[in-house]
Design a protein around this motif. Structure first.
Motif, PDB file in Angstrom:
ATOM      1  N   ALA A  44      -0.856  -4.967   0.841  1.00 56.71           N
ATOM      2  CA  ALA A  44      -2.145  -5.028   0.164  1.00 56.71           C
ATOM      3  C   ALA A  44      -2.490  -6.497  -0.012  1.00 56.71           C
TER       4      ALA A  44
ATOM      5  N   ASP B 191      -8.971  -2.428   6.196  1.00 52.74           N
ATOM      6  CA  ASP B 191      -9.616  -3.661   5.726  1.00 52.74           C
ATOM      7  C   ASP B 191      -8.904  -4.237   4.513  1.00 52.74           C
ATOM      8  N   ARG B 192      -8.048  -3.453   3.893  1.00 49.60           N
ATOM      9  CA  ARG B 192      -7.481  -3.894   2.613  1.00 49.60           C
ATOM     10  C   ARG B 192      -6.063  -4.434   2.754  1.00 49.60           C
TER      11      ARG B 192
ATOM     12  N   LEU C 196      -8.636   2.167   5.289  1.00 55.77           N
ATOM     13  CA  LEU C 196      -7.647   1.345   4.579  1.00 55.77           C
ATOM     14  C   LEU C 196      -7.367   0.018   5.265  1.00 55.77           C
TER      15      LEU C 196
ATOM     16  N   MET D 137       0.877  -1.153   0.000  1.00 56.68           N
ATOM     17  CA  MET D 137       0.000   0.000   0.000  1.00 56.68           C
ATOM     18  C   MET D 137       0.918   1.207   0.000  1.00 56.68           C
TER      19      MET D 137
ATOM     20  N   LYS E 104      -4.658  -8.059  -1.548  1.00 60.57           N
ATOM     21  CA  LYS E 104      -5.040  -8.546  -2.876  1.00 60.57           C
ATOM     22  C   LYS E 104      -3.847  -9.015  -3.700  1.00 60.57           C
TER      23      LYS E 104
END
Ligand SMILES: Nc1nc2c(ncn2[C@@H]2O[C@H](COP(=O)(O)OP(=O)(O)OP(=O)(O)O)[C@@H](O)[C@H]2O)c(=O)[nH]1
Ligand SMILES: [Mg+2]
Length: 597
Positions: free
Chosen positions: A518, A497-498, A495, A479, A520
C-alpha cells in the motif's frame, strides 16, 4: 607423487567456475559439459553456492583445485579454504577490473602470505581493457600492503569460457597450457618425503554429507600418511577425543576415489568421524600439537521457521510437521557451517545465517524437497560488549550513472549510510558507503527500481559497531485481503492504483493474505474477490477491456526483503505467499493494543 594445492578466487561472475571447468576439460579430468556448478540451484541461478574440490593431472603433477563462491553471503567459505592451500588464482574480469569482492579475497590471501597468480579473464569481451585491468590489480596489491614477493605476481590473460590462456596479449594460444605451466612454476610443492614421515596431522576445512557414510570431512594432510583406523581429534579448545576413520577418498576430476592411504600434501575426504568439525586437528598421537584454528564467521541475521498454519497449509507440501522440519534443519547443520539454529524455543526454530541469500538458498532447497513452512522477517543480530550495544555494519559499493548520484546519496544517508569514497570512471560514479545492516535491509528492491535495473550494488559485512539508533525509513504498508476466494480482474484493476500487487487475476486468496503493498504507508484491508455489480446500464468505461499491470511476482528473496514485522512468508513447493500473523483485522488490532499496554 607431486602435488600442488590452489584455490580459485574472484568477485562474483568473473569466471572462476568457467576456468575450473576448462582446466578439467583440457586435462581430461572431466568430459565436455560437466561443470563444477553441479548443484541444481547453482545451475539455475548461474552462481556457485558451495565451494568444491576437483583435481587434475598435468605432466605428472596432481593439482588440487578448490573452486569458491563469489557471492558475499558465502564469503566465509572462501576464508576457510584459503587457510588450506598454497596459492590462489585471482580471476579478474578484463572489462570490470577489480571489484569489492576481489579486494576482500585478495586482502585475505595477502594476509595469509600467499602469492597469487592473477588471471585477467574475458579478454574476448568487446569492451575488455586487459592492460587497464592489470594496472588496477597492481594498484590494489599496493593499497593492500602486498610485500615485494607478492607484488611480483605472474599475470596470465584468458578466455576461461573457451579454455584459452596466454602470457602476452599478442601470443597465439589454443589452450590453457600457459596457465598450467605458471602453476607448476609458481605454486610451492605441497608434498615431500620428509613431511610424509612425520606423525599424522590433518585439518578439515569443509564438510560434506552422505546418506550412507554420514558426515564427511574434507581436509588437507599437513604431515604424515593417513590410513583407516583409530585417530585422535583435537578441538580448538584444546580437548582431545578419539575416533575411527573408516574410509579415505582422494579427488579425481570431480569424482572421489576410495584409497587405502594418502600422504602429506594431498587434499582428501574422510568418513567415520560423525562429530568432526572445521579447524580441528586429526592426529596419530594425543601429545601432538593442534594446528592453528580456522575462524568461522558469525551469523549476521536471524529469523524464525514455523509450521505453516495458514488456511492453505498442507495443500502443496508433503513434509509439513514440526518434527519433519526439525530433522531437515538438523541435517542442514551437518554441512552448512555458517548456519546456527536454536531449537529450544517452543513453537518455532530460530535460524541464524550470513545474509538473505544464505537463508533463501536453504528455503529454496527445502521447498524443492517437498517441505512447506512459514518464516518471520529476518532481523539483524545485535551484540553487547562492555555494556555497549553493537550492530553489524556493511561496506556498500554502488556504481550508477553520474546523474543518479544525488538520489542514491540522499536515500543512503536517510538510512544512516556514510560516504567513504567517491570516484568517477567513464560515465559512471562509484560511491562507497558504510551503513548499518539494518539500514540496508529492504533497500535492494528500491535501488533496482530507482536505477531501472542498471545500477550495480555490492555489500559485505565489515564488523560490529555501536548501535546508531532508530532509523526512520518510509515503510510500505500491506494490502490485506478481507475475503476468501478467487481474485477477480475487476477488483484488482481498481486496487492497482493504490499499490503494487503481488497476485494476478484468478489467484486464490484467504482472509489475512497480503496481496500487494500500500503506497500510502499504512496497511489497508481490501476485497480482491469483488465482482462487477450487474446493472442494466451500460457504462462505456467499465465495458472496455480492463488492462491489469503484471503483478510483482513474489520470489523467496523478494519476500524476505519486503515482509513486515507482523507478517509471515509462507513457503511451499509451489508458492511463496505473504500473510499477516493475525489473519483478521480484529485480532491484529487486539494484538497491537496488547503490545502497547
Ligand atoms: N565473454 C566471456 N565470458 C565468460 C568468460 N569466462 C566466463 N564467462 C561467463 O561469465 C559468466 C560467469 O562465469 P562463472 O564461471 O560462473 O563465474 P564465477 O566466477 O564462477 O561466478 P560465481 O561462482 O557465482 O562467483 C558465465 O556466463 C560465463 O559463461 C570469458 O572468458 N569470456
Ligand atoms: Mg563459480
Amino acid at each position: 607423487m607431486k602435488i600442488r594445492n590452489i584455490a580459485i578466487i574472484a568477485h562474483v561472475d568473473h569466471g572462476k567456475t568457467a576456468l575450473t571447468d576448462s582446466l578439467m576439460r583440457q586435462t581430461g579430468a572431466a568430459e565436455e559439459g560437466v561443470s563444477m556448478d553441479s548443484n541444481a540451484l547453482e545451475q539455475e541461478r548461474g552462481i556457485t553456492i558451495y565451494s568444491k574440490n576437483a583435481s587434475i593431472f598435468y605432466k605428472g603433477t596432481k593439482i588440487n583445485i578448490v573452486d569458491t563462491p563469489g557471492h558475499v553471503d558465502f564469503g566465509s567459505e572462501v576464508e576457510r579454504v584459503l587457510r588450506s592451500i598454497d596459492s590462489v588464482i585471482l580471476v579478474v574480469d578484463a572489462q570490470e577490473g577489480p571489484m569489492p569482492q576481489t579486494k576482500f579475497v585478495l586482502k585475505k590471501s595477502l594476509e595469509l602470505g600467499l602469492k597469487p597468480i592473477v588471471v585477467i579473464n574475458k579478454i574476448d569481451k568487446p569492451a575488455a581493457r586487459p592492460e587497464w585491468a592489470h594496472e588496477k590489480v597492481l594498484e590494489l596489491f599496493m593499497t593492500l600492503g602486498a610485500n615485494e614477493n607478492q607484488l611480483n605476481f605472474s599475470v596470465v590473460y584468458a578466455v576461461a569460457k573457451e579454455g584459452v590462456a596466454k602470457i602476452n596479449l599478442k601470443d597465439d594460444s589454443k589452450d590453457l597450457s600457459p596457465l598450467l605451466e605458471t602453476i607448476l612454476k609458481e605454486v610451492p610443492e605441497a608434498s615431500s618425503p620428509e613431511l610424509s614421515q612425520k606423525p599424522l596431522r590433518i585439518q578439515p576445512f569443509n564438510l560434506a554429507y552422505d546418506n550412507f557414510m554420514g558426515r564427511l570431512a574434507i581436509g588437507r594432510i599437513y604431515e604424515g600418511v593417513v590410513k583407516t583406523g583409530n585417530v585422535f581429534i583435537k578441538n580448538t579448545g584444546g580437548a582431545t577425543r578419539t575416533g575411527k576413520i573408516n574410509k579415505i577418498f582422494t579427488f579425481e576430476g570431480l569424482k572421489r576415489k576410495e584409497v587405502a592411504e594418502a600422504a602429506a600434501g594431498d587434499i582428501i575426504m574422510i568418513a567415520g568421524l560423525p562429530d568432526i568439525f572445521i579447524g580441528e586437528t586429526i592426529c596419530a598421537d594425543p601429545d601432538q600439537e593442534a594446528l592453528p584454528a580456522i575462524n568461522i564467521d558469525e551469523p549476521t541475521i536471524s529469523l524464525n521457521f514455523l509450521v505453516n498454519n495458514s488456511p492453505f497449509a498442507g495443500r502443496e507440501g508433503k513434509l509439513v510437521t514440526s518434527r519433519q522440519i526439525r530433522e531437515r534443519l538438523e541435517r542442514e547443520l551437518e554441512v552448512n557451517v555458517g548456519l546456527k539454529i536454536d531449537f529450544s524455543a517452543g513453537g518455532y526454530f530460530k535460524v541464524y545465517g550470513r545474509g538473505e541469500l544464505h537463508i533463501a538458498i536453504l528455503l529454496e532447497n527445502m521447498r524443492r524437497e517437498g517441505y512447506e513452512l512459514q518464516v518471520s522477517k529476518p532481523q539483524v543480530i545485535l551484540k553487547e560488549e562492555n555494556g555497549i550495544k553493537l550492530e553489524p555494519f556493511e561496506e556498500v559499493t554502488i556504481i550508477v550513472s553520474a546523474n543518479m548520484m544525488g538520489t542514491i546519496i540522499k536515500k543512503m544517508s536517510k538510512r544512516k549510510g556514510n560516504i567513504t569514497d567517491v570516484s568517477q570512471e567513464q560515465n559512471n560514479s562509484r560511491i562507497i558507503f558504510e551503513i548499518p545492516t539494518r539500514g540496508l535491509l529492504g533497500y535492494r528492491g528500491e535501488f533496482i527500481i530507482d536505477t531501472k535495473g542498471e545500477g550495480i550494488m555490492y555489500s559485505r559485512v565489515i564488523g560490529f559497531r555501536p548501535f546508531v539508533g532508530e532509523i526512520n525509513r518510509q515503510a510500505l504498508g500491506s494490502m490485506v485481503s478481507m475475503a476468501d476466494g478467487k481474485a477477480l480482474g475487476y477488483s484488482l484493476y481498481n486496487l492497482q492504483d493504490r499499490g503494487v500487487l503481488y497476485i494476478g487475476a484468478g489467484t486464490e486468496v484467504y482472509i489475512g493474505m497480503v496481496i500487494g503493498n500500500a503506497a500510502k504507508g499504512n496497511d489497508m484491508s481490501v476485497n480482491p474477490t469483488k465482482g462487477k455489480q450487474l446493472t442494466n446500464m451500460r457504462s462505456k468505461a467499465s465495458d472496455e477491456a480492463l488492462t491489469l499491470t503484471p503483478p510483482l511476482e513474489l520470489t523467496l528473496e523478494r519476500g524476505l526483503e519486503i515482509i513486515n514485522d507482523d507478517e509471515y512468508l509462507e513457503v511451499t513447493p509451489k508458492s511463496v505467499r505473504l500473510r499477516k500473523q493475525f489473519l483478521t483485522e480484529i485480532d491484529r488490532t487486539r494484538a497491537k493494543r496488547q503490545k502497547v499496554l
